[in-house]
Design a protein around this motif. Structure first.
Motif, mmCIF file in Angstrom:
data_model
loop_
_atom_site.group_PDB
_atom_site.id
_atom_site.type_symbol
_atom_site.label_atom_id
_atom_site.label_comp_id
_atom_site.label_asym_id
_atom_site.label_seq_id
_atom_site.Cartn_x
_atom_site.Cartn_y
_atom_site.Cartn_z
ATOM 1 N N GLY A 21 0.888 -1.141 0.139
ATOM 2 C CA GLY A 21 -0.011 -0.145 -0.165
ATOM 3 C C GLY A 21 0.976 1.254 -0.027
ATOM 4 O O GLY A 21 2.043 1.072 -0.177
ATOM 5 N N SER A 22 0.137 2.413 -0.037
ATOM 6 C CA SER A 22 0.895 3.771 -0.045
ATOM 7 C C SER A 22 0.262 4.665 1.329
ATOM 8 O O SER A 22 -0.723 4.439 1.661
ATOM 9 N N LEU A 23 1.260 5.714 1.664
ATOM 10 C CA LEU A 23 0.945 6.455 2.485
ATOM 11 C C LEU A 23 1.521 7.889 2.175
ATOM 12 O O LEU A 23 2.841 7.658 1.524
ATOM 13 N N ARG A 24 1.089 8.927 2.634
ATOM 14 C CA ARG A 24 1.805 10.491 2.324
ATOM 15 C C ARG A 24 1.856 11.044 3.430
ATOM 16 O O ARG A 24 0.980 11.141 4.385
ATOM 17 N N LEU A 25 3.119 11.187 3.813
ATOM 18 C CA LEU A 25 3.437 12.023 5.132
ATOM 19 C C LEU A 25 3.754 13.582 4.841
ATOM 20 O O LEU A 25 4.224 13.664 3.720
ATOM 21 N N SER A 26 3.212 14.316 5.683
ATOM 22 C CA SER A 26 3.391 15.824 5.552
ATOM 23 C C SER A 26 3.828 16.270 6.670
ATOM 24 O O SER A 26 3.768 15.825 7.878
ATOM 25 N N CYS A 27 4.675 17.375 6.539
ATOM 26 C CA CYS A 27 5.395 18.203 7.758
ATOM 27 C C CYS A 27 5.589 19.677 7.379
ATOM 28 O O CYS A 27 6.175 20.015 6.520
ATOM 29 N N ALA A 28 4.702 20.459 8.379
ATOM 30 C CA ALA A 28 4.805 21.780 8.099
ATOM 31 C C ALA A 28 5.628 22.572 9.026
ATOM 32 O O ALA A 28 5.139 22.309 10.316
ATOM 33 N N ALA A 29 6.422 23.418 8.971
ATOM 34 C CA ALA A 29 7.226 24.204 9.871
ATOM 35 C C ALA A 29 6.634 25.605 9.880
ATOM 36 O O ALA A 29 5.986 26.037 8.845
ATOM 37 N N LYS A 49 5.320 27.125 1.495
ATOM 38 C CA LYS A 49 4.484 26.807 2.469
ATOM 39 C C LYS A 49 5.206 26.157 3.693
ATOM 40 O O LYS A 49 4.954 25.631 4.871
ATOM 41 N N ASN A 50 6.595 26.201 3.490
ATOM 42 C CA ASN A 50 7.703 25.368 4.330
ATOM 43 C C ASN A 50 7.387 23.996 4.797
ATOM 44 O O ASN A 50 7.156 23.539 5.952
ATOM 45 N N THR A 51 6.712 23.341 3.923
ATOM 46 C CA THR A 51 6.269 22.090 4.140
ATOM 47 C C THR A 51 7.100 20.924 3.089
ATOM 48 O O THR A 51 7.348 21.359 2.044
ATOM 49 N N VAL A 52 7.345 19.671 3.901
ATOM 50 C CA VAL A 52 7.750 18.739 3.086
ATOM 51 C C VAL A 52 7.085 17.542 3.260
ATOM 52 O O VAL A 52 6.305 17.254 4.197
ATOM 53 N N TYR A 53 6.980 16.693 1.846
ATOM 54 C CA TYR A 53 6.167 15.676 1.957
ATOM 55 C C TYR A 53 6.938 14.263 1.732
ATOM 56 O O TYR A 53 8.112 14.253 1.146
ATOM 57 N N LEU A 54 6.406 13.200 2.030
ATOM 58 C CA LEU A 54 7.014 12.047 1.753
ATOM 59 C C LEU A 54 5.868 10.909 1.275
ATOM 60 O O LEU A 54 5.127 10.541 1.961
#
Length: 121
Positions: free
Chosen positions: A16-24, A75-80
């Motif tokens: 399966g798949s997942l998407r992580l987000s991180c906002a500073a 947006k100072n955001t990184v995704y995985l």
């Protein structure tokens, strides 16, 4: 104050798949690089992927071809984006960002609180 807030973890079946987000957020002048690390039970924290402000990426061999890191500088955001997940990907995933709070201060490492990713049938 600077905060990194992660989201997107959870339970997923193998393949399966997942998407992580991180906002500073907070007092931020620049962020370089941003990235993701993970820590499985009884193991050391390890690098998953990093990305510079210019878009250069670096991946652990174990995730190459399956994971994709990206960022939105505005947006100072990184995704995985994590695809073809395996049970061995199970871990707590931590966001990391090297941040300058203004042009005079040195770059400092910040960590998110971590988000659990569990790959299991």
């Amino acid at each position: 104050q600077v905060q990194l807030v992660e989201s997107g973890g959870g339970l997923v079946q193998p393949g399966g798949s997942l998407r992580l987000s991180c906002a500073a957020s907070g007092s931020i002048f620049s962020i370089n690089p941003m990235g993701w690390y993970r820590q499985a039970p009884e193991k050391q924290r390890e690098l998953v992927a990093t990305i510079t402000s210019g878009g250069s990426t670096n991946y652990a061999d174990s995730v190459k071809g399956r994971f994709n890191i990206s960022r939105d500088n505005a947006k100072n955001t990184v995704y995985l984006q994590m695809n073809s997940l395996k049970p061995e990907d199970t871990a707590v995933y931590y966001c990391n960002a090297a941040i300058k709070r203004d042009w005079t201060t040195p770059r400092t490492n910040y960590w998110g609180q971590g988000t659990q990713v569990t790959v299991s049938s």
